[in-house]
Design an enzyme around this catalytic site. Structure first.
Site, PDB file in Angstrom:
ATOM      1  N   HIS A   1       2.982  -0.738  -1.927  1.00 18.02           N
ATOM      2  CA  HIS A   1       4.422  -0.169  -2.202  1.00 18.02           C
ATOM      3  C   HIS A   1       5.591  -0.979  -1.341  1.00 18.02           C
ATOM      4  O   HIS A   1       5.148  -1.117  -0.299  1.00 18.02           O
ATOM      5  CB  HIS A   1       3.383   0.870  -0.586  1.00 18.02           C
ATOM      6  CG  HIS A   1       2.547   1.955  -0.987  1.00 18.02           C
ATOM      7  ND1 HIS A   1       1.974   2.309  -0.229  1.00 18.02           N
ATOM      8  CD2 HIS A   1       2.376   2.528  -2.076  1.00 18.02           C
ATOM      9  CE1 HIS A   1       1.305   3.197  -0.777  1.00 18.02           C
ATOM     10  NE2 HIS A   1       1.425   3.422  -1.976  1.00 18.02           N
TER      11      HIS A   1
ATOM     12  N   TYR B   1       2.444  -3.490   3.158  1.00 15.81           N
ATOM     13  CA  TYR B   1       1.500  -3.201   4.127  1.00 15.81           C
ATOM     14  C   TYR B   1       0.588  -2.719   3.548  1.00 15.81           C
ATOM     15  O   TYR B   1      -0.420  -2.373   4.556  1.00 15.81           O
ATOM     16  CB  TYR B   1       1.444  -3.737   5.265  1.00 15.81           C
ATOM     17  CG  TYR B   1       2.844  -4.137   5.829  1.00 15.81           C
ATOM     18  CD1 TYR B   1       3.172  -5.633   5.342  1.00 15.81           C
ATOM     19  CD2 TYR B   1       3.635  -3.696   6.602  1.00 15.81           C
ATOM     20  CE1 TYR B   1       4.266  -6.409   5.843  1.00 15.81           C
ATOM     21  CE2 TYR B   1       4.247  -4.231   6.184  1.00 15.81           C
ATOM     22  CZ  TYR B   1       5.243  -5.647   6.677  1.00 15.81           C
ATOM     23  OH  TYR B   1       6.058  -6.718   7.162  1.00 15.81           O
ATOM     24  N   HIS B   2       0.150  -2.173   2.716  1.00 17.85           N
ATOM     25  CA  HIS B   2      -0.769  -1.050   2.221  1.00 17.85           C
ATOM     26  C   HIS B   2      -1.662  -1.554   0.069  1.00 17.85           C
ATOM     27  O   HIS B   2      -1.032  -1.027  -0.240  1.00 17.85           O
ATOM     28  CB  HIS B   2      -0.308   0.474   1.629  1.00 17.85           C
ATOM     29  CG  HIS B   2       0.558   1.047   3.100  1.00 17.85           C
ATOM     30  ND1 HIS B   2       1.573   1.743   2.703  1.00 17.85           N
ATOM     31  CD2 HIS B   2       0.871   0.850   3.428  1.00 17.85           C
ATOM     32  CE1 HIS B   2       1.936   2.154   3.784  1.00 17.85           C
ATOM     33  NE2 HIS B   2       1.415   1.568   4.415  1.00 17.85           N
ATOM     34  N   PHE B   3      -2.278  -2.582   0.864  1.00 16.18           N
ATOM     35  CA  PHE B   3      -2.974  -3.249  -0.209  1.00 16.18           C
ATOM     36  C   PHE B   3      -4.232  -2.516  -0.895  1.00 16.18           C
ATOM     37  O   PHE B   3      -4.902  -2.706  -0.153  1.00 16.18           O
ATOM     38  CB  PHE B   3      -3.436  -5.242   0.141  1.00 16.18           C
ATOM     39  CG  PHE B   3      -1.647  -6.022   0.424  1.00 16.18           C
ATOM     40  CD1 PHE B   3      -0.831  -6.008   0.235  1.00 16.18           C
ATOM     41  CD2 PHE B   3      -1.631  -5.950   2.274  1.00 16.18           C
ATOM     42  CE1 PHE B   3       0.147  -6.110   1.135  1.00 16.18           C
ATOM     43  CE2 PHE B   3      -0.920  -5.884   2.824  1.00 16.18           C
ATOM     44  CZ  PHE B   3       0.418  -6.209   2.491  1.00 16.18           C
TER      45      PHE B   3
END
Length: 618
Positions: free
Chosen positions: A348, A550-552
Site C-alpha cells: 500500500h 508494510y502490507h506486503f
C-alpha cells in the site's frame, strides 16, 4: 537519553509495583489493570524442549498466522506440533507500551529491510529508499506494528472467491475473524460482526485526543457515514480499533501462546533459522534449520506449514527449489517444482501528510518530550494516558476516480488521523523509523517541535503497482532482492493526491476550526517552487515524503492450478507438492482493503481448520 530514562522509569515502576499488594482507584485494585507476569516476561513453555524424532506438523514462522495454526492444531493432545521461529520472545515490559512502538523498529525484532532505490518515490528519504519494516520473533510484525486492526472490505473476499478460490467469500471468512476476537468496541460491540471470548483482544483506544473527535465529526459533516469499518460496510469514518488490552499491546505471541504455555504437545524453538524444506519424492517431510551454530533436521509425519510472511515464505520456497525455474537455475539451485513464487508483490503506497497545527488545543503535555512525564507513566500503568495510544486515532475510507473497482462501496483510499508528527520526537526514533533525511526533518518537521501539530497518513489500498521478489543468492542468510517501484503506475499517485485533498477538506470543517486548526504551510524541500495546496504540490509532496503500508502480499498467491500466476490452491496447498502448505498473507491474491495483521489471524484460523479436515482430525 530521554528514551533511556523512560525505559528505566518504566522498569523501575513495574518492578516496584509488582511487589505492592494493591493501589486503589475507584475501588479497583491495580491487579485489575496489570498482569505482572506478562509485564516481566511471557511464558511460552519450555524454552529449550527435548525434541521428538518426528512431529505430526511443523510450522515454520511465528507470525500471527503461524502462531494461530500452532495453537489450534495443538488443541488436540494427540497431535504433536513443532513451531520454529528465527527470532526470540518479546520483552513485554517495554514492548507492550503502544506509545513507543516507533522505537521497536530499531531493534533486532525487525529484519530492517529497505526498498531498492526509488525513481518516483521516497525522494526525501535516506538514499531514496523506503523502510520495509518486517517483524521477527514470537509474534512477527505484531511485536513492532501500530496494532491497528482492520479486516478490509467484504468485497475483497467475494472477489477472491469468484476468481477461483472457493471457500474464501466474506460469508466464509467472517466466522474466522470473529473466532479470534475478544472484542470490546463501545459503539459496535453488539452489531453481530465481532467475536467474544477469543484469544485476540480487540478494543477501542484507551486514550484519545480532542483531534480524534474533531476528525470523526468533520468527516461526517462532509458526507461520510459513521460506520464500523470492520462491520458490514467500510465506506465512511470511525475511530480506530486496536489489538490492545487495557492500553497494552497484545502481540500474536502474547495472545495465542501465553495462555497455552503448559501444552506438552507444542514445542517452540526460537532462534531457529529454517534454511530448506526436505522433500521425499513428491512430498515435504521436514525442514533443515540452524540453531546455536549447529545444523539440525526436523521431520513431519503429516505436513509442513510455511508461515514465514510474504518475504520469508517465498524466500524459503525458492531456497528449497520451489520457484521460477530460470531464476533458480541461474543461482545454481536444483529445481524441485517450477512455480511463480515471488512473481507477484503488492504493498500500500502512502504519504506522511498533510500536516496541520492546532493553536487552541491545550494538550502539550501529551506530545513531545512531555509525554514521558511521571504523571503519564502512572496513567499508563493504570491503563490510560498518551502512552497507551498507538498514535493513530481515526479512519476515513473514500472512493477516488482512479479506483480499479467500480463499486461505489469499495473504497480505494484510507485516511489515518495521527495525533502527532515526526517533529514531536526529539530522539532518533522517528528519523530511523521513517528514514527521513536530515534536511527534510530539520526544515519541515523540527519547526513543529514547540507547536501542537498532527498529521494524516494517506494510503492507497488498491495499488495498481506490482513488484516482485527474488533471491540475492543461494545463501539463506542473505536478504532477498526486492523489485518494487512505488508510483510506477501513475494512478496510485493520483489517488494519493485525491486523498490528501480530501484530508484538507475534512480538516477545514467547524470542529477543527474550534481547535484553531490550520494547514501547515511550510513547504517540503524539493517542492518549494510549487504553489501550496495544488495538485502539482501534493504530487511532489507524496513523491518526497512517501510512506509505505508494510502490507506486503502476493508472493505465494492463492489461485486455481490453471492460474499460472498462483502458487497455492484454495486450501493453501502448494501446487503439485503433497504435505506442504503456505499459510500467511503471502497467499493474498491482490492488494487488500485492510491492514494485513487482521488478515493473517483469519488465514491462520481458516488454515488450521482446513489442515484438521484434510488430516481427518477432530
Amino acid at each position: 537519553m530521554a528514551r533511556v530514562w523512560f525505559n528505566i522509569a518504566i522498569l523501575s515502576l513495574g518492578v516496584a509495583l509488582n511487589g505492592a499488594e494493591s493501589v486503589n482507584d475507584n475501588n479497583r485494585t491495580l491487579g485489575n489493570f496489570i498482569d505482572f507476569s506478562q509485564w516481566l516476561g511471557l511464558n511460552y513453555g519450555d524454552p529449550d524442549p527435548v525434541l521428538l524424532d518426528v512431529y505430526d506438523f511443523i510450522v515454520v514462522g511465528a507470525g500471527p498466522a503461524g502462531i494461530v495454526i500452532a495453537n489450534r492444531l495443538s488443541e488436540n493432545p494427540a497431535v504433536t506440533v513443532l513451531l520454529l521461529e528465527i527470532g526470540k520472545a518479546e520483552i513485554p515490559l517495554l514492548q507492550q507500551v503502544p506509545g513507543v512502538f516507533f522505537t521497536q523498529a530499531a531493534t533486532d525484532y525487525n529484519y530492517a529491510y529497505v526498498t531498492e532505490r526509488q525513481e518516483k518515490a521516497c525522494l526525501g528519504l535516506v538514499d531514496r529508499r523506503c523502510a520495509w519494516h518486517q517483524g521477527r520473533g514470537l509474534g512477527g510484525s505484531t511485536i513492532i506494528n501500530d496494532m491497528l486492526y482492520t479486516r478490509g472490505n467484504r468485497r475483497d473476499f467475494d472477489y477472491w472467491n469468484a476468481t477461483g478460490n472457493p471457500g474464501w467469500s466474506y460469508e466464509d471468512v467472517l466466522p474466522y475473524f470473529m473466532k479470534s476476537e475478544d472484542a470490546k468496541i463501545r459503539d459496535f460491540d453488539q452489531n453481530g460482526f465481532h467475536g467474544k471470548g477469543g484469544f485476540l483482544s480487540v478494543e477501542d483506544a484507551a486514550y484519545r485526543t480532542p483531534i480524534a473527535e474533531a476528525f470523526v465529526r468533520s468527516a461526517i459533516q462532509v458526507g461520510l457515514p459513521y460506520v464500523d469499518y470492520n462491520g458490514p460496510e467500510q465506506y465512511g469514518t470511525s475511530y480506530a480499533q486496536f489489538t490492545i488490552k487495557q492500553g497494552r499491546r497484545m502481540s500474536a505471541g502474547a495472545s495465542f501462546l501465553q495462555p497455552i504455555g503448559d501444552r506438552k504437545n507444542l514445542h517452540i524453538l526460537t532462534k531457529a533459522w529454517v534454511t530448506r524444506i526436505i522433500f521425499n519424492k513428491n512430498r515435504a517431510i521436514g525442514v533443515v534449520y540452524t540453531r546455536n551454530k549447529s545444523v539440525h533436521k526436523a521431520k513431519a509425519k503429516r505436513e509442513v506449514i510455511i508461515s514465514g510472511g510474504t518475504f520469508g515464505s517465498a524466500k524459503l520456497l525458492m531456497l528449497s527449489g520451489v520457484g521460477p525455474k530460470q531464476h533458480l537455475e541461474e543461482l545454481g539451485i536444483e529445481v524441485f517444482k517450477d512455480l511463480p513464487v515471488g512473481n507477484e508483490l503488492y504493498d500500500h503506497p502512502a504519504v506522511l501528510g498533510p500536516v496541520f497545527t492546532a493553536s487552541k488545543l491545550n494538550d502539550q503535555n501529551e506530545n513531545g518530550d512531555k509525554v514521558l512525564s511521571i504523571q503519564n507513566i502512572v496513567k499508563y500503568i493504570l491503563g490510560s494516558g498518551p502512552l497507551s495510544s498507538a498514535i493513530a486515532e481515526g479512519f476515513a475510507y473514500l472512493k477516488t476516480p482512479f479506483a480499479p473497482y467500480p463499486d461505489p462501496n469499495w473504497p480505494d483510499v484510507e485516511l489515518v488521523q495521527l495525533l502527532s508528527t515526526p517533529g514531536d520526537d526529539y530522539t532518533p526514533a522517528a528519523r530511523r523509523y521513517f528514514r527521513i533525511e536530515d534536511e527534510t526533518l530539520e526544515t519541515y518537521f523540527k519547526p513543529l517541535y514547540k507547536k501542537r501539530a498532527f498529521m494524516y497518513l494517506s494510503i492507497v489500498m488498491h495499488s495498481t503497482t506490482k513488484g516482485s521478489l527474488r533471491l540475492k543468492s543461494k545463501n539463506p542468510y542473505d536478504h532477498p532482492l526486492f523489485h518494487y517501484q512505488y508510483f510506477e503506475d501513475d494512478r496510485d499517485l493520483q489517488a494519493l493526491v485525491y486523498a490528501m485533498k480530501a484530508a484538507m477538506k475534512i480538516t477545514s470543517q467547524k470542529p477543527f476550526r474550534e481547535l484553531g486548526v490550520e494547514p501547515y504551510r511550510t513547504k517540503v524541500p524539493g517542492c518549494t517552487h510549487l504553489p501550496f495546496d495544488t495538485d502539482d504540490y501534493w504530487r511532489c509532496y507524496a513523491m518526497t515524503l512517501t510512506y509505505v503500508g508494510y502490507h506486503f502480499v502476493g508472493t505465494c498467491k492463492m489461485g486455481p492450478v490453471w492460474d499460472r500466476t498462483s502458487v497455492v490452491d484454495h486450501r493453501l496447498r502448494v501446487h503439485g507438492i503433497r504435505g506442504l502448505r503456505v499459510a500467511d498473507v503471502s497467499i493474498v491474491p491482490v492488494a487488500p482493503s485492510g491492514h494485513t495483521s487482521a488478515y493473517a489471524y483469519m488465514i491462520g484460523e481458516k488454515a488450521a481448520d482446513m489442515i484438521k479436515e484434510d488430516n481427518y482430525l477432530p
